[in-house]
Design a protein around this motif. Structure first.
Motif, PDB file in Angstrom:
ATOM      1  N   ILE A  52      -2.390  -6.910   1.209  1.00  9.85           N
ATOM      2  CA  ILE A  52      -2.278  -6.764  -0.246  1.00  9.85           C
ATOM      3  C   ILE A  52      -3.281  -7.667  -0.953  1.00  9.85           C
ATOM      4  O   ILE A  52      -3.941  -7.261  -1.919  1.00  9.85           O
ATOM      5  CB  ILE A  52      -0.842  -7.075  -0.707  1.00  9.85           C
ATOM      6  N   ALA A  53      -3.412  -8.911  -0.454  1.00 15.86           N
ATOM      7  CA  ALA A  53      -4.348  -9.849  -1.063  1.00 15.86           C
ATOM      8  C   ALA A  53      -5.787  -9.348  -0.936  1.00 15.86           C
ATOM      9  O   ALA A  53      -6.584  -9.471  -1.874  1.00 15.86           O
ATOM     10  CB  ALA A  53      -4.204 -11.225  -0.405  1.00 15.86           C
ATOM     11  N   ALA A  55      -6.661  -6.197  -0.725  1.00 18.75           N
ATOM     12  CA  ALA A  55      -6.787  -5.056  -1.649  1.00 18.75           C
ATOM     13  C   ALA A  55      -6.985  -5.526  -3.079  1.00 18.75           C
ATOM     14  O   ALA A  55      -7.672  -4.862  -3.876  1.00 18.75           O
ATOM     15  CB  ALA A  55      -5.542  -4.177  -1.557  1.00 18.75           C
ATOM     16  N   GLN A  56      -6.401  -6.669  -3.418  1.00 22.85           N
ATOM     17  CA  GLN A  56      -6.525  -7.217  -4.766  1.00 22.85           C
ATOM     18  C   GLN A  56      -7.771  -8.082  -4.937  1.00 22.85           C
ATOM     19  O   GLN A  56      -8.038  -8.564  -6.029  1.00 22.85           O
ATOM     20  CB  GLN A  56      -5.284  -8.042  -5.103  1.00 22.85           C
ATOM     21  N   GLY A  57      -8.498  -8.297  -3.859  1.00 20.70           N
ATOM     22  CA  GLY A  57      -9.691  -9.128  -3.925  1.00 20.70           C
ATOM     23  C   GLY A  57      -9.405 -10.605  -3.977  1.00 20.70           C
ATOM     24  O   GLY A  57     -10.292 -11.401  -4.298  1.00 20.70           O
ATOM     25  N   ASP A  58      -8.188 -10.999  -3.626  1.00 23.57           N
ATOM     26  CA  ASP A  58      -7.808 -12.411  -3.623  1.00 23.57           C
ATOM     27  C   ASP A  58      -8.034 -12.965  -2.224  1.00 23.57           C
ATOM     28  O   ASP A  58      -7.131 -13.053  -1.400  1.00 23.57           O
ATOM     29  CB  ASP A  58      -6.340 -12.555  -4.033  1.00 23.57           C
TER      30      ASP A  58
END
Length: 232
Positions: A52-53, A55-58
């Protein structure tokens, strides 16, 4: 009824499984609450959170869980290497050694917690969880998981289904044992979470004596009948 040296003591084997499950729940709650939301044993969660991170660019959040995932894999491989025929032929009780190593690791994490980074602490705990998961993988004739409950829950439901629809009396014992293992994991998680909120990094020291009780219980079983992945 007492068991012969080569026959498993079902009561003691179940007690060891419950100890392992309690520690598994405690360890995950401790690592999540005390060390930046990273799990020591539940690697599915770590992988999903990392994905998820990404995918969010984090990227910073993504890398936070990677040491735990990598160390868990190392623990699994290390435990697997101990179950080879060559290692099994040694006179040393490897099952006792693995538990002693895990207990020592957890005790050292608690003592040294003020000096440890979150990445290092969670990685070392994940290594211990990988060892425990892989080396202690059987309860009587069934596989079980002491560091997470998804597999245990599935097996419990399958056993209950077999009891209900197939009138399988043998599945009743499995259902009871797995229900106790799941409950022990949940209790360990609750105790671990509360202890971490109060004691912070040193809370994990509470789990080490529980493992040493497991060593005492395990020493009463012959190596052939111990609840490892090499025997059932």
């Amino acid at each position: 009824m007492t068991s012969s040296p080569d026959r498993p003591d079902p009561t003691r084997a179940l007690q060891i499984a419950l100890i392992m499950s309690f520690v598994g729940g405690f360890l995950d709650a401790y690592s999540y609450v005390g060390w930046d939301g990273v799990f020591a044993g539940a690697q599915s969660v770590n992988i999903i959170v990392t994905a998820i991170a990404v995918a969010q660019g984090d990227w910073l959040a993504a890398t936070r869980h990677l040491p735990s995932i990598a160390a868990f894999c190392m623990g699994v491989v290390s435990a697997g290497s101990l179950k080879t025929p060559r290692m099994a032929s040694l006179s040393v009780r490897l099952d006792l050694a693995v538990l002693a190593l895990e207990g020592t690791i957890l005790l050292l994490i608690g003592i040294l917690s003020p000096l440890l980074s979150a990445s290092l602490a969670t990685a070392v705990m994940a290594f211990a969880a990988g060892l425990q998961l892989t080396y202690f993988g059987h309860l009587h004739a069934w596989t079980y998981n002491s560091t997470m409950t998804t597999g245990n829950l599935r097996n419990l439901l399958e056993a209950l289904t077999s009891i209900t629809f197939n009138r399988n009396a043998a599945a009743k014992e499995q259902a009871i044992a797995l229900s106790k293992a799941i409950a022990a994991f949940a209790v360990g998680g609750a105790v671990g979470g509360m202890a971490t909120l109060q004691l912070h990094g040193r809370a994990i020291c509470m789990a080490a004596p529980v493992l040493f009780v497991g060593i005492c219980k395990l020493s009463g079983l012959s190596h052939r009948s111990s609840p490892t992945g090499t025997s059932a």
